[in-house]
Design an enzyme around this catalytic site. Structure first.
Site, mmCIF file in Angstrom:
data_model
loop_
_atom_site.group_PDB
_atom_site.id
_atom_site.type_symbol
_atom_site.label_atom_id
_atom_site.label_comp_id
_atom_site.label_asym_id
_atom_site.label_seq_id
_atom_site.Cartn_x
_atom_site.Cartn_y
_atom_site.Cartn_z
ATOM 1 N N CYS A 64 -1.754 8.863 2.555
ATOM 2 C CA CYS A 64 -1.566 8.284 1.264
ATOM 3 C C CYS A 64 -2.510 8.542 0.394
ATOM 4 O O CYS A 64 -2.404 8.787 -0.902
ATOM 5 C CB CYS A 64 -1.142 6.954 1.099
ATOM 6 N N GLU A 86 0.873 -1.225 -0.026
ATOM 7 C CA GLU A 86 -0.020 0.130 -0.053
ATOM 8 C C GLU A 86 0.844 1.297 0.006
ATOM 9 O O GLU A 86 1.543 1.449 1.253
ATOM 10 C CB GLU A 86 -1.050 -0.238 1.229
#
Lengths: 492, 311
Positions: free
Chosen positions: A305, A271
């Site tokens: 993110c 990720e």
């Protein structure tokens, strides 16, 4: 930006000092030890490396604690413990594993305030967020996966989910405790054991969490926590006993891990970074869109993110959005993250602050127009004022690279097709936002945006039941939901 | 907006913009997390007290009760230095009983009119009621809009009636009650706010509710109306005032509403010519909190006139 100005510039609201807020510091005791050891085989263990490093609080640059630096032999000990614990843990009935997870969740809730303060001191995020987001969400992930533990046979009808073995997990510094919950909860629910490394700058809550694992009487070796920097992470990635590597962090490191694992039979989920587009159409509810833009980019100082770092706004409303965004930003209180009224806290580290400064200077050099709110930043500590760039084009570095800070780049578009093209014009694909009153447009956009999550008329919404993960260079694998479970299991 | 070109709700929402209630909820939730300490808290409590429209609107109101209410508005509490309330708010028949007590003071007399709370009376009757209240000395008139007409799509009629009432007010300020719980949606509340503001004068109010329905002022409908006031100000330069009413019973609630004002409209709206609370029990709680700040401890309940019926 188009030249059209719907608002008379002479009409200004007065946001003065008539009613200033007094400091409102959160005073709960974070209960931080002066030195933390490694957590291996259920016990706090001094590192064989005998090395420690300082953890610094970004809010005032004061030393918070000393953290053990795990060397190769320490990582090896952690994997030995996890390997030894695996046979029994993986055969523990799901309902029993679930009980441990429920217990962990409840203990986290019991100590939420203490953990929130520790998270804020160690990482710099505002106490409002660690208290209202990080801690409740961390507990929610354990609750959610506790529920799965005894229902794995129902997850994929006709198939059985079998654990992989020892999962090596490496997490980032932006949501230290929450990312730990995202990693540990599904691994344990599916019967895996864990060796996990928190980020170098944010190890405190991970080690505090180890005490919760002890209180929950989790069998020794099921979760092992090793602290350290890049070499420690590399030792985990390279360890032969790891059946799976799960990594959340930068795309550069993610690529390196993928190269390291090439040719091995280790499973991998990544990720990684993002540069999400938050797309605002002219029929959007403007004030709520502005709130969503602010939430999208300034949440956790932009250390997210999936942050909505590129605002794509339809040309016809660009000046109105910019005007209202600037108004709204005046009420973002930047400063001591322990103050309950602080909206934007400290940048996690000096290195990150330097990176943000460099990228912002680059934006100015490339000719984008900068706007920063006037705010008094604390003298000590790492702080950066919320920043907007308008007049940005897709080729600008600030529109391409992940800044991971409170910096928003504003681009305009004319038609939905152009919005999709610009939104997808990035190597990343973690998330996107769409703001419009038109339901059919939401469906069309969400089908065409190459992003793991598309939020409609909201932003940064998370739920343990909702899988999260990326397209393209934002990584692969999902966390949360049934899809997240499958990344920790073999189908039999 | 001539009758030949009737204004539809759809057209109006297109023009003034829509409201998403999920996002709205997120915005206002942040106000509740603000934490006020020390001087900033005392400032807010005193400011809120100075903004109260101390209200009694009951069938059993008597001249004696209204007299007591007026004295309470002038001297909210003996111990704490609580500023006097902004106004008393009474039925039209009570205005003449309040007038001799409040004449020459800072406390204004507001009167609900226009067949409050339903508004279901012929326009001529409603206007006559307004004129009577103004004639008896009401400084401010709180009118209700014609919700039936609004929901039936007759927006021009709603606006024309507001215009007519404004004219009947003469020099008295007008407060236009939208009765948000009956309009129900954010779009409706925003549209109705603009409908009213377009025919109001600087310093006139828009107001959430009558206090007579199940749901009254909330942070959310307050925010919709503050946003509308801000947008109207940017478009026209006219400063419209705001009054949430009903359901604001505690000092903490009131302070949260004030934070919304501070962060939406700024310092120029943080006074009682631009913001009011329609409330009765609130003033006692403000006094209680100010006493606590002054003495460091909460006072016995009987030191405040708790029962809303006894001032």
């Amino acid at each position: 930006m188009p030249a059209k100005r719907p608002n008379n510039p002479a009409r200004e609201l007065l946001f003065g000092d008539l009613w200033e807020f007094d400091p409102a510091p959160e005073t709960a005791d974070p209960n931080i030890a002066p030195r933390y050891q490694l957590f291996i085989n259920g016990k706090f263990t001094a590192p064989k490396s005998k090395k420690y490093f300082d953890s610094i609080s970004p809010r005032n640059e004061a030393k918070v604690s000393e953290i053990a630096h795990a060397g190769d032999s320490d990582v090896n000990a952690a994997f030995e413990a996890a390997t030894a614990a695996f046979p029994k843990w993986s055969k523990t009935p799901g309902a029993e594993r679930g009980k441990y997870l429920y217990r962990i969740a409840r203990l986290l809730q019991d100590r939420a305030r203490e953990f929130a303060v520790a998270e804020t001191i160690d990482g710099g995020k505002p106490i409002r967020e660690s208290r209202d987001f990080d801690l409740p969400m961390s507990a929610a992930h354990f609750f959610y996966h506790a529920g799965w533990a005894d229902k794995l046979d129902c997850a994929m009808p006709g198939r059985r989910l079998e654990p992989l073995g020892v999962a090596g997990q490496i997490i980032p510094w932006n949501f230290p405790l929450l990312m730990m919950a995202w990693k540990i909860a599904p691994a344990l629910a599916t019967g895996n054991t864990v060796v996990i490394k928190p980020a170098e700058t944010t190890s405190v809550t991970a080690m505090k969490f180890a005490s919760i694992l002890q209180d929950a009487a989790l069998p020794p070796g099921v979760v092992n926590i090793v602290t350290g920097a890049r070499e420690t992470g590399a030792a985990i990635v390279g360890h032969p006993a790891a059946a799976k590597i799960a990594f959340t962090g930068s795309t550069a490191v993610g690529k390196w891990i993928q190269r390291e694992l090439a040719g091995s039979d280790k499973r991998l989920t990544l990720e990684l970074g993002g540069k999400a587009a938050n797309i605002v159409f002219e029929d959007a509810p403007i004030d709520q869109a502005v709130e969503g833009i602010v939430n999208g980019i300034f949440f956790n100082q932009g250390h997210v993110c999936c942050a909505g770092a590129r605002l794509l706004v339809q040309e016809s409303i660009a000046s109105e959005i910019l005007h209202k965004l600037k108004l709204r930003m005046r009420h973002l209180r930047v400063g001591d993250p322990l103050d309950k009224n602080t909206d934007i806290g400290a940048i996690n580290s000096l290195a990150q602050l330097q990176k943000i400064r460099d990228l912002v200077q680059g934006g100015i050099r490339q000719g984008a127009e900068i706007f920063q709110t006037e705010c008094r930043l604390p003298k000590k500590g790492f702080y950066f004022a919320p920043t907007l760039f308008s007049g940005v084009s897709s080729s600008h570095r600030i529109a391409q690279e992940e800044i991971f800070g409170p910096v928003l780049s504003i681009l305009t578009f004319r038609t939905p097709e152009e919005a999709i093209e610009k939104a997808n014009n990035t190597p990343y694909g973690l998330s996107a936002g769409v703001w419009t009153d038109k339901g059919s447009r939401i469906l069309k956009m969400s089908a065409e945006l190459k992003a793991g999550v598309v939020w409609a008329n909201t932003y940064n919404k998370f739920d343990p039941a909702s899988p999260f993960g990326g397209f393209k260079e934002s990584g692969f694998g999902r966390e949360g939901g049934k899809q997240g479970l499958l990344d920790y299991a073999k189908l039999a | 907006m001539k009758s030949g070109n009737p204004l539809s709700l759809r057209k109006l929402v297109c023009k003034v913009g829509s409201v998403d209630e999920v996002g709205l909820g997120e915005r206002v939730a942040k106000y509740s997390t603000r934490s006020l300490k020390k001087e900033s808290k005392i400032f807010a409590l005193r400011l809120a007290a100075s903004m109260v429209d101390l209200t009694t609107l009951e069938g059993k109101d008597t001249p004696g009760k209204v007299a007591a209410l007026c004295l309470k508005a002038l001297h909210p509490h003996a111990g704490a230095s609580v500023p006097c309330a902004a106004a008393v708010c009474v039925y039209p028949s009570m205005v003449r009983h309040a007038k001799p007590i409040l004449r020459g003071t800072k406390v204004k007399i507001a009167s609900v009119a226009t067949a409050f709370p339903s508004g279901q009376a012929p326009l001529a009757t409603r206007l006559a009621e307004v004129r009577a209240a103004v004639g008896d000395g009401a400084d401010e008139i709180d009118m209700v809009i014609n919700r039936g007409a609004f929901l039936a799509g007759e927006l021009n009629l709603v606006q024309d009636e507001i215009s007519a009432v404004r004219e009947a007010c003469g020099k008295s300020a007008l407060k236009v009650i939208l009765e948000t719980s009956e309009l129900e949606t954010g779009d409706n509340i925003r549209a109705a706010s603009f409908l009213a503001m377009q025919v109001l004068r600087e310093g006139d109010f828009i107001k959430t509710s009558t206090g007579k329905t199940a749901a009254n002022a909330t942070l959310a409908n307050n925010q919709i109306m503050l946003d509308a006031i801000r947008d109207h100000y940017f478009a026209t330069g006219v400063e419209i005032a705001m009054k949430p009413a009903g359901g604001i019973r505690t000092a903490k609630q009131a302070v949260t509403f004030l934070i919304a004002v501070k962060e939406t409209l700024g310092d120029r709206w943080l006074n009682n010519t631009r913001y009011r609370f329609g409330a009765s029990a609130l003033l006692n709680d403000l006094a209680r909190q100010l006493m606590k700040e002054k003495t460091g401890r909460y006072q016995a309940p009987y030191t405040f006139s708790e029962a809303s019926g006894s001032y």
